[in-house]
Design an enzyme around this catalytic site. Sequence first.
Site, PDB file in Angstrom:
ATOM      1  N   PRO A   1      49.131  54.773  27.278  1.00  0.00           N
ATOM      2  CG  PRO A   1      49.483  55.919  25.280  1.00  0.00           C
ATOM      3  CD  PRO A   1      50.005  55.784  26.698  1.00  0.00           C
ATOM      4  CB  ALA A   2      46.542  49.582  25.748  1.00  0.00           C
TER       5      ALA A   2
ATOM      6  CB  THR B   1      44.328  55.751  22.183  1.00  0.00           C
ATOM      7  OG1 THR B   1      44.622  56.035  20.811  1.00  0.00           O
ATOM      8  CG2 THR B   1      45.623  55.582  22.955  1.00  0.00           C
ATOM      9  CE1 TYR B   2      39.073  50.436  25.084  1.00  0.00           C
ATOM     10  CE2 TYR B   2      40.187  50.285  22.970  1.00  0.00           C
ATOM     11  CZ  TYR B   2      39.037  50.211  23.725  1.00  0.00           C
ATOM     12  OH  TYR B   2      37.851  49.923  23.113  1.00  0.00           O
ATOM     13  CG  PHE B   3      44.873  56.117  28.078  1.00  0.00           C
ATOM     14  CD1 PHE B   3      46.119  56.712  27.990  1.00  0.00           C
ATOM     15  CD2 PHE B   3      43.925  56.405  27.109  1.00  0.00           C
ATOM     16  CE1 PHE B   3      46.415  57.580  26.957  1.00  0.00           C
ATOM     17  CE2 PHE B   3      44.211  57.277  26.069  1.00  0.00           C
ATOM     18  CZ  PHE B   3      45.457  57.865  25.987  1.00  0.00           C
TER      19      PHE B   3
END
Length: 185
Positions: A107-108, A36-38
């Site tokens: 989150p992206a 999970t990217y931020f």
Amino acid sequence: MIEVEVKIPIESIEEIEGQLIHNEFKYQKTVVETDTYFTSDHYDMRKHDKALRIRTTENHDTGEMRAQLGCKGPKLDNISMTRKETEIEIREPEKMKEILKELEFYPAFCRVKKTRSYYSKKRMTAAVDQVENLGSFLELEILVEKEADREKGLEEIKSVMKQIGCGEKKTVRTSYLSMIEKFST
């Protein structure tokens, strides 16, 4: 640490794994990694060519679960995915997500989920990936401590690429997240 990494799209996982074993790479483990990217409005990670992520990993061989918070710096050359990377283990990834939200990181649009088989030879790691909604890839990686060692690490990776029949022109410098976002829009 500096992660010297090359990513190559592949047609056949079985063929690449066979080439790795033929070239004395040893199987280590198979895992499922969910990233999970931020990013945030006050610090756009993409604009700075950085990545902030929480990775959860389930080991297929042992059932062990773990999680890490990681930050990757900007790419350091025009050939590879080489970047400075800092990671720490976290025991409670959901609470870490809440902390990031409190700091206004969100989150992206999408996540990255892959089944990854690890192989190693001396100081090099090979990761054979089946990325959900994207395809199959090989990542070759060496960790170096100093910028001065980066070029030597890249030359070692290029040598292995040649041995297993992967040309330099096939490499990609785009993250899995960027590829998935491109196909999702």
